[in-house]
Design an enzyme around this catalytic site. Structure first.
Site, PDB file in Angstrom:
ATOM      1  N   ASP A  92      -5.231  55.619   9.331  1.00  0.00           N
ATOM      2  CA  ASP A  92      -4.356  56.565   9.942  1.00  0.00           C
ATOM      3  C   ASP A  92      -4.342  56.523  11.385  1.00  0.00           C
ATOM      4  O   ASP A  92      -5.730  56.682  11.960  1.00  0.00           O
ATOM      5  CB  ASP A  92      -4.723  58.028   9.250  1.00  0.00           C
ATOM      6  CG  ASP A  92      -3.521  59.115   9.608  1.00  0.00           C
ATOM      7  OD1 ASP A  92      -2.465  58.715   9.818  1.00  0.00           O
ATOM      8  OD2 ASP A  92      -3.857  60.094   9.804  1.00  0.00           O
ATOM      9  N   HIS A 108       0.869  67.930  14.346  1.00  0.00           N
ATOM     10  CA  HIS A 108      -0.454  67.832  13.863  1.00  0.00           C
ATOM     11  C   HIS A 108      -1.312  69.025  13.926  1.00  0.00           C
ATOM     12  O   HIS A 108      -1.072  69.970  14.564  1.00  0.00           O
ATOM     13  CB  HIS A 108      -1.393  66.656  14.378  1.00  0.00           C
ATOM     14  CG  HIS A 108      -0.748  65.149  14.140  1.00  0.00           C
ATOM     15  ND1 HIS A 108      -0.223  64.340  15.088  1.00  0.00           N
ATOM     16  CD2 HIS A 108      -0.473  64.487  12.868  1.00  0.00           C
ATOM     17  CE1 HIS A 108       0.308  63.388  14.766  1.00  0.00           C
ATOM     18  NE2 HIS A 108       0.372  63.546  13.423  1.00  0.00           N
ATOM     19  N   HIS A 151       4.476  63.020   9.221  1.00  0.00           N
ATOM     20  CA  HIS A 151       3.258  63.337   9.584  1.00  0.00           C
ATOM     21  C   HIS A 151       3.282  64.806   9.837  1.00  0.00           C
ATOM     22  O   HIS A 151       4.376  65.340  10.195  1.00  0.00           O
ATOM     23  CB  HIS A 151       2.866  62.593  11.098  1.00  0.00           C
ATOM     24  CG  HIS A 151       2.325  61.231  10.827  1.00  0.00           C
ATOM     25  ND1 HIS A 151       1.166  60.685  11.626  1.00  0.00           N
ATOM     26  CD2 HIS A 151       2.892  60.352   9.932  1.00  0.00           C
ATOM     27  CE1 HIS A 151       1.121  59.317  10.980  1.00  0.00           C
ATOM     28  NE2 HIS A 151       2.099  59.086  10.109  1.00  0.00           N
ATOM     29  N   ALA A 155       2.196  67.430   7.964  1.00  0.00           N
ATOM     30  CA  ALA A 155       2.813  68.179   6.896  1.00  0.00           C
ATOM     31  C   ALA A 155       1.735  69.607   6.755  1.00  0.00           C
ATOM     32  O   ALA A 155       2.369  70.475   5.806  1.00  0.00           O
ATOM     33  CB  ALA A 155       3.069  67.502   5.658  1.00  0.00           C
ATOM     34  N   SER A 156       0.577  69.600   7.070  1.00  0.00           N
ATOM     35  CA  SER A 156      -0.580  70.832   6.779  1.00  0.00           C
ATOM     36  C   SER A 156       0.346  71.766   7.331  1.00  0.00           C
ATOM     37  O   SER A 156       0.634  71.998   8.750  1.00  0.00           O
ATOM     38  CB  SER A 156      -1.604  70.502   7.437  1.00  0.00           C
ATOM     39  OG  SER A 156      -2.473  69.351   6.629  1.00  0.00           O
ATOM     40  N   THR A 162      -5.194  68.403   8.207  1.00  0.00           N
ATOM     41  CA  THR A 162      -5.867  69.704   8.561  1.00  0.00           C
ATOM     42  C   THR A 162      -6.271  70.507   7.375  1.00  0.00           C
ATOM     43  O   THR A 162      -7.051  71.065   7.277  1.00  0.00           O
ATOM     44  CB  THR A 162      -4.913  70.258   9.417  1.00  0.00           C
ATOM     45  OG1 THR A 162      -4.821  69.374  10.568  1.00  0.00           O
ATOM     46  CG2 THR A 162      -5.816  71.477   9.984  1.00  0.00           C
TER      47      THR A 162
END
Length: 287
Positions: A82, A178, A206, A208-209, A231
């Site tokens: 990643d 992020h 990217h 998605a937390s 995360t």
């Protein structure tokens, strides 16, 4: 099944209208938890490591860990680099056995990003290793990478980028970030739909937390085929250990710490897989 590349996995997701969950792992316990979740839900899965994670544990160590667990699994498992930060790191990951590579050239110019990505594709493609790249800038902090401002992906640039680089999947910027969100994120979902119209390869989300389940499902419906979670897995693992120390402050066995961490991560991963729609998909795909 077992240890595979991400190429067919993402193409199946694209054809089936769901997304593969891609989960960042930091240790053996998280590797076991993610694969256990995939097996219980009969879901394809991608495990990911970032540059700082492999600096801490080495590419060889994580490749060996995931391979050892994946070869026992009855679901397809891919190991993905990643946010690969350099050509050299991407090549080394391929040599060590990673089955999927991301090269992140989002910090450089459009033309420099294309040239860097083409170099990685030129090495990966003959080895049948798929490559993900990023166009635009996803805000927030990922590892040692920090974007001060979002730059959303331009659909026409995305089309040109894919055609000129030969990548297998494209991470796009539509307002995600992020890390955890300070406020409620506002996603440019119409931009996603426009990109989907002109780009043929699977699209990646990217950051998605912290997104709502509704937002993730809507993005998948609009063409996202891979969703990254990092995360919140770290938080889940750590929260399990914190709670154990609250209940049993005299705990000293690292195995006890790992067990509660694994339990929390597995539960979270299963929830995210269901949101992505990749659960119960193994019977309908072939590897």
């Amino acid at each position: 099944m077992a240890f595979v590349t991400s190429k067919q996995m993402l193409l199946d997701a694209q054809a089936g209208g769901y997304a593969v969950g891609a989960f960042n792992v930091e240790n053996m316990e998280m590797v076991k938890a993610v694969i256990a979740a995939a097996e219980e839900l009969q879901a394809p899965v991608m495990l990911q490591t970032t540059p700082s994670t492999v600096k801490y544990g080495t590419l060889a160590t994580f490749a060996a860990l995931v391979f050892a667990e994946a070869k026992k699994a009855k679901v397809p498992v891919a190991l993905h680099l990643d946010h690969g930060s350099s050509f050299e790191l991407a090549v080394q990951a391929i040599k060590e056995g990673y089955t999927s590579i991301m090269i992140d050239g989002s910090a450089v110019s459009f033309e420099e990003n294309i040239e860097l990505t083409k170099r990685v594709v030129a090495v990966a493609s003959p080895n049948d290793i798929p490559v993900e790249a990023e166009l635009g800038k996803v805000g927030g902090k990922e590892d040692d990478l920090e974007a001060e401002a979002d730059i959303n992906t331009d659909p026409l640039q995305a089309k040109e980028f894919v055609e000129r680089t030969g990548i297998n999947s494209l991470a796009i910027a539509i307002g995600t970030a992020h890390g955890f969100y300070a406020g409620t994120p506002v996603l440019d979902k119409e931009r996603l739909s426009e990109i989907k119209k002109v780009v043929s390869v699977p699209l990646v989300l990217h950051g998605a937390s912290g997104l709502s389940d509704e937002d993730v499902r809507d993005c998948v419906n609009r063409g996202i085929c891979k969703v990254n979670f990092a995360t919140e897995l770290r938080a889940a693992y750590t929260d399990g250990i914190k709670h154990l120390f609250t209940d049993k402050p005299d705990t000293i066995d690292p195995k006890d710490l790992g067990k509660v961490g694994m339990e929390n991560v597995k539960k979270l991963v299963m929830d995210r897989m269901i949101v992505c729609g990749c659960n119960s998909k193994i019977k309908s795909i072939t590897y």
